[in-house]
Scaffold this active site. Structure first.
Site, PDB file in Angstrom:
ATOM      1  N   SER A 144       0.848  -1.196   0.000  1.00 33.96           N
ATOM      2  CA  SER A 144       0.000   0.000   0.000  1.00 33.96           C
ATOM      3  C   SER A 144       0.878   1.239   0.000  1.00 33.96           C
ATOM      4  O   SER A 144       1.992   1.226   0.550  1.00 33.96           O
ATOM      5  CB  SER A 144      -0.898   0.021   1.238  1.00 33.96           C
ATOM      6  OG  SER A 144      -1.556   1.270   1.367  1.00 33.96           O
ATOM      7  N   TYR A 157      -1.661   1.054  10.692  1.00 38.28           N
ATOM      8  CA  TYR A 157      -1.797   0.306   9.442  1.00 38.28           C
ATOM      9  C   TYR A 157      -0.607   0.595   8.528  1.00 38.28           C
ATOM     10  O   TYR A 157      -0.009  -0.328   7.953  1.00 38.28           O
ATOM     11  CB  TYR A 157      -3.097   0.705   8.755  1.00 38.28           C
ATOM     12  CG  TYR A 157      -3.261   0.169   7.347  1.00 38.28           C
ATOM     13  CD1 TYR A 157      -3.652  -1.150   7.125  1.00 38.28           C
ATOM     14  CD2 TYR A 157      -3.042   0.996   6.238  1.00 38.28           C
ATOM     15  CE1 TYR A 157      -3.801  -1.642   5.839  1.00 38.28           C
ATOM     16  CE2 TYR A 157      -3.192   0.510   4.946  1.00 38.28           C
ATOM     17  CZ  TYR A 157      -3.578  -0.806   4.754  1.00 38.28           C
ATOM     18  OH  TYR A 157      -3.728  -1.290   3.477  1.00 38.28           O
TER      19      TYR A 157
END
Length: 251
Positions: A144, A157
Site C-alpha cells: 500500500s 496500518y
C-alpha cells in the site's frame, strides 16, 4: 506453467475473499488461468467467492488458512503445492483496523501488525520456498502507498504495510536468479468494503483497476507496481517533505 504472455495457468490466493484478489482472479480467468485455490478462513463468503469463479469456467478449490496462525501455514500451503505446480501466489490478506480505537487498545493494534506483517512474513516465506522448489512462479504482494510514509491518520496500518513492503522487496532480491519473480503492488485508496465509510483521497482507484495493473505487471515482469501510476511521483515528493511541514498536511 505461464503462457507466452505471462498469464498464470494456476493461481493461489492468500486472502480468498479480498475484493482486489477476486477481481484479479476474474481477470486472469478470462485470459488463461484454469486452476484457482482460495485460501482463507472457512466462511460462507469464501464458498460464495469460489462458486462465482467456478461459474467463469475455472477449477476452483478452497483451503483453510488463517494469517494469525503461522504454525499452520506450512500445512495449509503444502496441501496446495502437493496437488501440482502453482504459477502465481497472490498475497492479499490484511486488515485496516481503526486508528483511534487501536491507539487506545494496544491489543487491537497488535492484531493489525500480526495480520499485515507477521502473518505475511510467515506465509510469504512458505510460498517462496515452495515456488523455488518447483523452479518457477510469481509471488505478488499487495502492499500500500500507506507504507511509504507513516501518516497521523493511519500510522498503525501504515507501519505494518511499510514492514511488509520492505520484506517483500528483500525477498525479491533474495530470490533473484532462482526463477521466482516477486512483484510488490502499491495501490492508493481503493474503493472496497474495507474502506467503506472512509473519506476518499485523491487518485482513488478500484479493485478492477488494481487487477488490470497486476496483469500488466506480470506481463512486464515488473518488480513494483503503483496503482494508479501517478502515485509514484506523488509519494516520491511526500517522502521528502520536511517533517514539520508534513505534520501540517491534511493527511
Amino acid at each position: 506453467m505461464k503462457d507466452a504472455f505471462g498469464t498464470p495457468q494456476s493461481l493461489l490466493v492468500l486472502g480468498g475473499t479480498s475484493q482486489i484478489a477476486l477481481a484479479t482472479a476474474r481477470r486472469l480467468i478470462t485470459r488463461r488461468t484454469r486452476t484457482v485455490w482460495l485460501a482463507g478462513r472457512p466462511t460462507p463468503a469464501l464458498e460464495t467467492a469460489a462458486s462465482e469463479l467456478r461459474a467463469l469456467g475455472a477449477d476452483v478449490h478452497t483451503v483453510a488458512f488463517d494469517a494469525l496462525d503461522p504454525d499452520s501455514h506450512e500445512t495449509a500451503l503444502g496441501k496446495v503445492f502437493s496437488e501440482g505446480d502453482v504459477d502465481m501466489v497472490l498475497l492479499a490478506f490484511g486488515i485496516l483496523g481503526d486508528q483511534a480505537h487501536d491507539e487506545r487498545e494496544p491489543a487491537s493494534a497488535v492484531r493489525v501488525a500480526q495480520t499485515n506483517y507477521t502473518g505475511a512474513v510467515s506465509a510469504g516465506l512458505v510460498a517462496a520456498r515452495a515456488l523455488q522448489t518447483q523452479g518457477h512462479g510469481s509471488l505478488v504482494v499487495l502492499s500500500s502507498v500507506a507504507g511509504e510514509r507513516a501518516r497521523r491518520s493511519n500510522f498503525i496500518y501504515g507501519s505494518s504495510k511499510a514492514g511488509l513492503d520492505a520484506f517483500a522487496q528483500g525477498l525479491g532480491d533474495a530470490l533473484h536468479g532462482t526463477g521466482v519473480h516477486v512483484m510488490v503492488v502499491r495501490p492508493g485508496f481503493v474503493r472496497s468494503k474495507m474502506t467503506a465509510g472512509l473519506a476518499e483521497t485523491p487518485l482513488a482507484t478500484t479493485p478492477e483497476a488494481v487487477a488490470t495493473a497486476i496483469e500488466l505487471g506480470l506481463r512486464r515482469r515488473s518488480e513494483t507496481v503503483w496503482v494508479p501510476g501517478a502515485l509514484r511521483v506523488v509519494m516520491s515528493a511526500l517522502r521528502h517533505v520536511p517533517r514539520g511541514v508534513f505534520r501540517r498536511l491534511p493527511v
